[in-house]
Structure formats: C-alpha cells, structure tokens
Design a protein around this motif. Structure first.
Motif, short mmCIF file in Angstrom:
data_model
loop_
_atom_site.label_atom_id
_atom_site.label_comp_id
_atom_site.label_asym_id
_atom_site.label_seq_id
_atom_site.Cartn_x
_atom_site.Cartn_y
_atom_site.Cartn_z
N ASP A 294 0.87 -1.16 0.00
CA ASP A 294 0.00 0.00 0.00
C ASP A 294 0.92 1.22 0.00
N PRO A 295 0.38 2.45 0.02
CA PRO A 295 1.25 3.62 -0.03
C PRO A 295 2.22 3.76 1.16
N LEU A 296 2.04 2.99 2.22
CA LEU A 296 2.91 3.08 3.39
C LEU A 296 3.75 1.83 3.64
N ASN A 297 3.34 0.69 3.13
CA ASN A 297 3.97 -0.59 3.46
C ASN A 297 4.24 -1.41 2.21
N LYS A 298 5.22 -2.32 2.35
CA LYS A 298 5.51 -3.29 1.29
C LYS A 298 6.19 -4.46 1.99
N PHE A 299 5.58 -5.64 1.94
CA PHE A 299 6.17 -6.80 2.62
C PHE A 299 5.59 -8.09 2.06
N ARG A 300 6.14 -9.21 2.52
CA ARG A 300 5.66 -10.55 2.16
C ARG A 300 5.28 -11.31 3.41
N GLY A 301 4.26 -12.14 3.29
CA GLY A 301 3.92 -13.09 4.33
C GLY A 301 2.63 -12.78 5.09
N VAL A 302 1.89 -13.85 5.35
CA VAL A 302 0.64 -13.74 6.10
C VAL A 302 0.91 -13.23 7.52
N ARG B 207 3.15 -11.08 8.63
CA ARG B 207 3.27 -9.62 8.63
C ARG B 207 1.91 -8.96 8.35
N TYR B 208 1.11 -9.59 7.48
CA TYR B 208 -0.22 -9.07 7.18
C TYR B 208 -1.08 -9.06 8.45
N LYS B 209 -1.04 -10.17 9.19
CA LYS B 209 -1.78 -10.25 10.47
C LYS B 209 -1.31 -9.17 11.43
N GLU B 210 0.01 -8.95 11.50
CA GLU B 210 0.55 -7.92 12.40
C GLU B 210 0.03 -6.54 12.02
N MET B 211 -0.08 -6.25 10.73
CA MET B 211 -0.60 -4.96 10.29
C MET B 211 -2.07 -4.80 10.68
N ILE B 212 -2.86 -5.84 10.47
CA ILE B 212 -4.28 -5.78 10.83
C ILE B 212 -4.41 -5.63 12.35
N ASN B 213 -3.59 -6.34 13.10
CA ASN B 213 -3.62 -6.23 14.56
C ASN B 213 -3.26 -4.81 15.02
N PHE B 214 -2.30 -4.19 14.33
CA PHE B 214 -1.94 -2.81 14.65
C PHE B 214 -3.15 -1.90 14.48
N ILE B 215 -3.87 -2.05 13.37
CA ILE B 215 -5.07 -1.24 13.12
C ILE B 215 -6.10 -1.48 14.22
N GLN B 216 -6.32 -2.74 14.56
CA GLN B 216 -7.30 -3.11 15.58
C GLN B 216 -6.92 -2.53 16.94
N THR B 217 -5.62 -2.48 17.24
CA THR B 217 -5.14 -2.05 18.54
C THR B 217 -5.10 -0.53 18.69
N TRP B 218 -4.64 0.18 17.65
CA TRP B 218 -4.35 1.60 17.79
C TRP B 218 -5.37 2.54 17.15
N PHE B 219 -6.17 2.06 16.21
CA PHE B 219 -7.17 2.92 15.58
C PHE B 219 -8.48 2.78 16.33
N LEU B 220 -9.20 3.87 16.47
CA LEU B 220 -10.50 3.85 17.14
C LEU B 220 -11.60 3.73 16.09
N ASN B 221 -12.56 2.85 16.33
CA ASN B 221 -13.71 2.66 15.45
C ASN B 221 -13.33 2.44 13.98
N PRO B 222 -12.37 1.54 13.71
CA PRO B 222 -12.02 1.31 12.30
C PRO B 222 -13.18 0.67 11.55
N LYS B 223 -13.34 1.09 10.30
CA LYS B 223 -14.45 0.59 9.48
C LYS B 223 -13.98 0.52 8.04
N MET B 224 -14.32 -0.56 7.37
CA MET B 224 -13.98 -0.73 5.96
C MET B 224 -15.28 -0.90 5.19
N ASP B 225 -15.66 0.13 4.47
CA ASP B 225 -16.89 0.07 3.66
C ASP B 225 -16.54 -0.43 2.27
N LEU B 226 -17.13 -1.54 1.89
CA LEU B 226 -16.91 -2.13 0.56
C LEU B 226 -17.97 -1.57 -0.39
#
Length: 125
Positions: free
Chosen positions: A31-39, A41-60
C-alpha cells in the motif's frame, strides 16, 4: 464458501476475525505506506489497526472477479487516538491476484488521495 463471499464478510467485520487462510503463506502486500511478504506480517498490520485505531471501518463499495484477479473498491475510516479524535477517511481500491489454488498471492492497495491528504485530515477536517 466462495472467495468473493469470504472477502465481503471480512470487509463487514474488519479488522476483527479476518480470514487469513485465503492468502498464500508468502502473499505480497503493498500500500502507499507498506511493502512486505507473508501472512504473518499481514496479520501484524491488521492487529496494529485493531489495537491503535479507534472505530475502524472498511466500507466495501464494489467487488468483482475477472479470472485470477479480484478488484475491490472501498473506504477505510477510523478515529485517530489524538485528544480531538479526528475521523480519517481513505477511499481506495485493491487488486488481489490469485494463484492456481485460488489463494491470494498479491494484495495491492491504491488510495484515491495522497499521504499528505491523510495527514491534513488530522488537523483540518
């Protein structure tokens, strides 16, 4: 369950309880901030969002599959844990590449705004 249906459900409950077994072990993410390989690391990024962002929402807004590519259009929003808790919104899209086993081998996110626009939202919303 069809991968499109799994992704729709993941977007609805994002970032909680994501389905990681639809990704190849060495999935490439960018994405514009990250570049990596592996599930992992992907889990760690999602966990970071879940831990530090308030009321995260992804509208599809849209999801479509064309052979071995899935394109999603979405808006990611959250409140930043600053004293004034600004609501940040990033509209964008993802292109997901699938391998012959139907697993996601690449997940590339694009934003319809600049990184500077995102920073500005913290102060001028």
């Amino acid at each position: 369950m069809d991968i499109i249906e799994i992704l729709k459900e993941d977007y609805q409950r994002f970032p909680v309880n994501q389905t990681y077994n639809i990704y190849a072990p060495e999935v490439y993410f960018q994405d514009p901030l990250n570049k990596f390989r592996g599930v992992k690391r992907y889990k760690e990024m999602i966990n970071f969002i879940q831990t530090w962002f308030l009321n995260p929402k992804m509208d599809l807004h849209n999801i479509q599959r064309l052979e071995n590519t899935i394109k999603t259009e979405w808006t990611l929003s959250w409140n930043t844990p600053l004293p004034w808790k600004p609501r940040i919104s990033i509209p964008g899209w993802s292109e997901l590449g699938l391998n012959s086993d139907g697993l996601i081998v690449s997940h590339i996110d694009y934003w319809n705004c600049s990184r500077l626009d995102v920073v500005k939202q913290h102060f001028f919303s």
